[in-house]
Design a protein around this motif. Sequence first.
Motif, PDB file in Angstrom:
ATOM      1  N   ASP A  87      38.864  50.066  44.762  1.00  0.00           N
ATOM      2  CA  ASP A  87      39.097  51.457  44.348  1.00  0.00           C
ATOM      3  C   ASP A  87      40.531  51.717  43.900  1.00  0.00           C
ATOM      4  OD1 ASP A  87      36.470  52.049  44.958  1.00  0.00           O
ATOM      5  OD2 ASP A  87      36.939  52.872  46.939  1.00  0.00           O
ATOM      6  N   TYR A  88      41.433  50.775  44.170  1.00  0.00           N
ATOM      7  CA  TYR A  88      42.848  50.985  43.866  1.00  0.00           C
ATOM      8  C   TYR A  88      43.391  50.016  42.815  1.00  0.00           C
ATOM      9  CZ  TYR A  88      43.012  54.183  47.780  1.00  0.00           C
ATOM     10  OH  TYR A  88      42.802  55.243  48.626  1.00  0.00           O
ATOM     11  N   ARG A  89      42.527  49.222  42.235  1.00  0.00           N
ATOM     12  CA  ARG A  89      42.974  48.274  41.224  1.00  0.00           C
ATOM     13  C   ARG A  89      43.335  48.991  39.931  1.00  0.00           C
ATOM     14  NH1 ARG A  89      38.448  43.797  42.606  1.00  0.00           N
ATOM     15  NH2 ARG A  89      39.246  43.360  44.691  1.00  0.00           N
ATOM     16  N   LYS A  90      44.163  48.319  39.145  1.00  0.00           N
ATOM     17  CA  LYS A  90      44.610  48.840  37.838  1.00  0.00           C
ATOM     18  C   LYS A  90      45.485  50.081  37.990  1.00  0.00           C
ATOM     19  CE  LYS A  90      42.062  45.881  35.519  1.00  0.00           C
ATOM     20  NZ  LYS A  90      42.635  44.718  34.927  1.00  0.00           N
ATOM     21  N   GLN A  91      46.152  50.197  39.156  1.00  0.00           N
ATOM     22  CA  GLN A  91      47.051  51.322  39.392  1.00  0.00           C
ATOM     23  C   GLN A  91      48.474  50.858  39.702  1.00  0.00           C
ATOM     24  OE1 GLN A  91      45.394  54.261  42.127  1.00  0.00           O
ATOM     25  NE2 GLN A  91      43.328  53.671  41.525  1.00  0.00           N
ATOM     26  N   LYS A 115      48.166  29.678  43.761  1.00  0.00           N
ATOM     27  CA  LYS A 115      46.933  29.132  43.207  1.00  0.00           C
ATOM     28  C   LYS A 115      45.953  30.279  43.024  1.00  0.00           C
ATOM     29  CE  LYS A 115      43.580  26.130  42.344  1.00  0.00           C
ATOM     30  NZ  LYS A 115      43.510  25.370  41.139  1.00  0.00           N
ATOM     31  N   THR A 116      45.470  30.442  41.793  1.00  0.00           N
ATOM     32  CA  THR A 116      44.385  31.375  41.525  1.00  0.00           C
ATOM     33  C   THR A 116      43.398  30.703  40.587  1.00  0.00           C
ATOM     34  OG1 THR A 116      43.745  33.581  40.789  1.00  0.00           O
ATOM     35  CG2 THR A 116      45.571  32.556  39.602  1.00  0.00           C
ATOM     36  N   ASP A 117      42.114  30.958  40.840  1.00  0.00           N
ATOM     37  CA  ASP A 117      41.054  30.470  39.962  1.00  0.00           C
ATOM     38  C   ASP A 117      40.552  31.581  39.056  1.00  0.00           C
ATOM     39  OD1 ASP A 117      41.072  27.938  41.170  1.00  0.00           O
ATOM     40  OD2 ASP A 117      39.725  28.614  42.754  1.00  0.00           O
ATOM     41  N   SER A 118      41.009  32.777  39.288  1.00  0.00           N
ATOM     42  CA  SER A 118      40.527  33.951  38.579  1.00  0.00           C
ATOM     43  C   SER A 118      41.267  34.134  37.249  1.00  0.00           C
ATOM     44  CB  SER A 118      40.740  35.180  39.466  1.00  0.00           C
ATOM     45  OG  SER A 118      40.722  36.358  38.714  1.00  0.00           O
ATOM     46  N   PRO A 119      40.545  34.249  36.145  1.00  0.00           N
ATOM     47  CA  PRO A 119      41.211  34.545  34.867  1.00  0.00           C
ATOM     48  C   PRO A 119      41.996  35.864  34.912  1.00  0.00           C
ATOM     49  CG  PRO A 119      38.984  33.777  34.466  1.00  0.00           C
ATOM     50  CD  PRO A 119      39.111  33.982  35.956  1.00  0.00           C
ATOM     51  N   ALA A 120      41.435  36.885  35.576  1.00  0.00           N
ATOM     52  CA  ALA A 120      42.149  38.159  35.701  1.00  0.00           C
ATOM     53  C   ALA A 120      43.418  37.980  36.524  1.00  0.00           C
ATOM     54  CB  ALA A 120      41.253  39.214  36.332  1.00  0.00           C
ATOM     55  N   GLY A 121      43.321  37.168  37.586  1.00  0.00           N
ATOM     56  CA  GLY A 121      44.502  36.876  38.402  1.00  0.00           C
ATOM     57  C   GLY A 121      45.554  36.141  37.596  1.00  0.00           C
ATOM     58  N   GLY A 122      45.126  35.180  36.805  1.00  0.00           N
ATOM     59  CA  GLY A 122      46.061  34.438  35.958  1.00  0.00           C
ATOM     60  C   GLY A 122      46.780  35.354  34.982  1.00  0.00           C
ATOM     61  N   LYS A 123      46.044  36.258  34.375  1.00  0.00           N
ATOM     62  CA  LYS A 123      46.640  37.220  33.434  1.00  0.00           C
ATOM     63  C   LYS A 123      47.644  38.116  34.158  1.00  0.00           C
ATOM     64  CE  LYS A 123      45.358  40.812  30.140  1.00  0.00           C
ATOM     65  NZ  LYS A 123      44.277  41.609  29.574  1.00  0.00           N
TER      66      LYS A 123
END
Length: 148
Positions: A87-91, A115-123
């Motif tokens: 609920d608090y992401r992108k803020q 270490k992140t496997d998530s493309p969104a995390g990488g960005k």
Amino acid sequence: MHQISICKLDLLVHTAISHLVAESSKEGFRHMKRLVDEYESGTNLFDKQGEALFIACDDTRIIGIGGLNQSFTEQIGRVRRLYISQDYRKQGIGRMIMNHIIEEAKQHYQMIELKTDSPAGGKFYRSLGFSVKDGDEHVSHYLILDKA
């Protein structure tokens, strides 16, 4: 949005983040459960020199968390267990926590990694200035720290 504050924790009470553990598990992430398990077992208390655990709060509710550990060498820190409630992401809350982690790391390390496997995390990490590290199964991103 209410007033968001970032605090450095001295003691993690697992019941205070049980909602984050449950939410992250539903998303398929295991790192919040590992955070609690390692903390309760004493394996990782974020209490060594150069380590810290930060939380983001909206009034009295914890809405995000992220930590800094020593890596394999004393010159390198490792970002661990970053999670923001859906609920608090992108803020900008992840960025707020990471800014605290980076400032803490500058006092102790020459570089931080994660270490992140998530493309969104990488960005997200690239937007903070992290570089991609290829060919390392334990590290996906790193940031050289400017002590100035």
